[in-house]
Design a protein around this motif. Structure first.
Motif, mmCIF file in Angstrom:
data_model
loop_
_atom_site.group_PDB
_atom_site.id
_atom_site.type_symbol
_atom_site.label_atom_id
_atom_site.label_comp_id
_atom_site.label_asym_id
_atom_site.label_seq_id
_atom_site.Cartn_x
_atom_site.Cartn_y
_atom_site.Cartn_z
ATOM 1 N N ARG A 111 29.538 20.798 -44.084
ATOM 2 C CA ARG A 111 30.045 20.507 -45.441
ATOM 3 C C ARG A 111 29.398 19.256 -46.032
ATOM 4 N NH1 ARG A 111 34.515 23.564 -46.758
ATOM 5 N NH2 ARG A 111 35.456 24.724 -45.026
ATOM 6 N N TYR A 112 28.553 18.588 -45.266
ATOM 7 C CA TYR A 112 27.954 17.336 -45.719
ATOM 8 C C TYR A 112 26.506 17.561 -46.107
ATOM 9 C CZ TYR A 112 32.174 14.963 -44.364
ATOM 10 O OH TYR A 112 33.481 14.563 -44.296
ATOM 11 N N LYS A 113 26.176 17.101 -47.301
ATOM 12 C CA LYS A 113 24.862 17.374 -47.887
ATOM 13 C C LYS A 113 23.856 16.263 -47.582
ATOM 14 C CE LYS A 113 22.872 18.419 -52.446
ATOM 15 N NZ LYS A 113 23.223 18.623 -53.874
ATOM 16 N N TYR A 114 24.331 15.026 -47.552
ATOM 17 C CA TYR A 114 23.433 13.891 -47.417
ATOM 18 C C TYR A 114 23.638 13.231 -46.053
ATOM 19 C CZ TYR A 114 23.412 14.554 -52.464
ATOM 20 O OH TYR A 114 23.321 15.091 -53.713
ATOM 21 N N TRP A 115 22.523 12.882 -45.420
ATOM 22 C CA TRP A 115 22.570 12.317 -44.070
ATOM 23 C C TRP A 115 21.639 11.123 -43.934
ATOM 24 C CZ3 TRP A 115 25.736 14.112 -40.194
ATOM 25 C CH2 TRP A 115 26.414 15.305 -40.460
ATOM 26 N N GLY A 116 22.052 10.155 -43.138
ATOM 27 C CA GLY A 116 21.171 9.075 -42.771
ATOM 28 C C GLY A 116 20.343 9.467 -41.555
ATOM 29 N N GLN A 117 19.512 8.541 -41.102
ATOM 30 C CA GLN A 117 18.614 8.800 -39.982
ATOM 31 C C GLN A 117 19.285 8.576 -38.631
ATOM 32 O OE1 GLN A 117 15.407 10.104 -40.236
ATOM 33 N NE2 GLN A 117 16.237 10.455 -42.281
ATOM 34 N N GLY A 118 20.388 7.873 -38.624
ATOM 35 C CA GLY A 118 21.119 7.677 -37.376
ATOM 36 C C GLY A 118 20.858 6.321 -36.745
ATOM 37 N N THR A 119 21.823 5.890 -35.940
ATOM 38 C CA THR A 119 21.703 4.662 -35.170
ATOM 39 C C THR A 119 22.275 4.927 -33.779
ATOM 40 O OG1 THR A 119 22.193 2.281 -35.160
ATOM 41 C CG2 THR A 119 23.916 3.725 -36.027
ATOM 42 N N GLN A 120 21.577 4.473 -32.755
ATOM 43 C CA GLN A 120 21.949 4.785 -31.387
ATOM 44 C C GLN A 120 23.018 3.834 -30.873
ATOM 45 O OE1 GLN A 120 20.915 7.337 -29.364
ATOM 46 N NE2 GLN A 120 22.335 6.602 -27.785
ATOM 47 N N VAL A 121 24.024 4.419 -30.232
ATOM 48 C CA VAL A 121 25.064 3.640 -29.556
ATOM 49 C C VAL A 121 25.050 4.040 -28.080
ATOM 50 C CG1 VAL A 121 27.543 3.269 -29.305
ATOM 51 C CG2 VAL A 121 26.514 3.394 -31.583
ATOM 52 N N THR A 122 24.918 3.059 -27.211
ATOM 53 C CA THR A 122 24.899 3.308 -25.778
ATOM 54 C C THR A 122 25.983 2.460 -25.115
ATOM 55 O OG1 THR A 122 22.530 3.748 -25.845
ATOM 56 C CG2 THR A 122 23.505 3.282 -23.687
ATOM 57 N N VAL A 123 26.866 3.117 -24.383
ATOM 58 C CA VAL A 123 27.957 2.422 -23.705
ATOM 59 C C VAL A 123 27.778 2.605 -22.202
ATOM 60 C CG1 VAL A 123 30.449 2.150 -23.499
ATOM 61 C CG2 VAL A 123 29.449 2.950 -25.662
ATOM 62 N N SER A 124 27.648 1.511 -21.502
ATOM 63 C CA SER A 124 27.442 1.571 -20.061
ATOM 64 C C SER A 124 28.745 1.274 -19.330
ATOM 65 C CB SER A 124 26.367 0.578 -19.640
ATOM 66 O OG SER A 124 26.734 -0.727 -20.034
ATOM 67 N N SER A 125 28.865 1.886 -18.161
ATOM 68 C CA SER A 125 30.105 1.720 -17.377
ATOM 69 C C SER A 125 30.050 0.498 -16.483
ATOM 70 C CB SER A 125 30.355 2.971 -16.539
ATOM 71 O OG SER A 125 29.244 3.209 -15.709
#
Length: 125
Positions: A111-125
């Motif tokens: 349902r979403y027409k416009y998108w950004g390029q993204g940003t990475q999230v990394t969570v370490s244990s």
């Protein structure tokens, strides 16, 4: 046209916090909802949170992030934020900001027409 640019991703240990930002430009007055989505390698894109950008600022969250993530906006600045607390390794993903001119409160990426390029999230244990 609407352009979206995300920022704020990074690496954090489990239990930590990050705040993602999404800067909108262009014909932003046409937008009714903005959302955050995420996609891990080999998995489908998943809706995380959505906000109604006009009067009311209603929000909606995926069950997996309720109570931990908060979506907010600074409308005069055309900014949307995602505050992520108590992060877990399973939150590791590429996070995308998206916008729609549809009048539908939804976490369905289609349902979403416009998108950004993204940003990475990394969570370490």
């Amino acid at each position: 046209q609407v352009q979206l640019v995300e920022s704020g991703g990074g690496s954090v240990q489990a239990g930590g916090s990050l705040r993602l930002s999404c800067a909108g430009s262009g014909y932003t007055s046409s937008i009714n909802y903005m959302g955050w989505f995420r996609q891990a390698p080999g998995k489908e894109r998943e809706g995380v949170a959505v906000i109604y950008t006009t009067a009311g600022g209603w929000t909606y969250y995926a069950d997996s992030v309720k109570g931990r993530f908060t979506i907010s906006q600074d409308k005069p600045k055309n900014m949307v934020y995602l505050q992520m607390n108590s992060l877990k390794p399973e939150d590791t993903s590429m996070y995308f900001c998206a916008a729609t001119d549809l009048m539908v409160l939804s976490l369905d990426a289609q349902r979403y027409k416009y998108w950004g390029q993204g940003t990475q999230v990394t969570v370490s244990s």
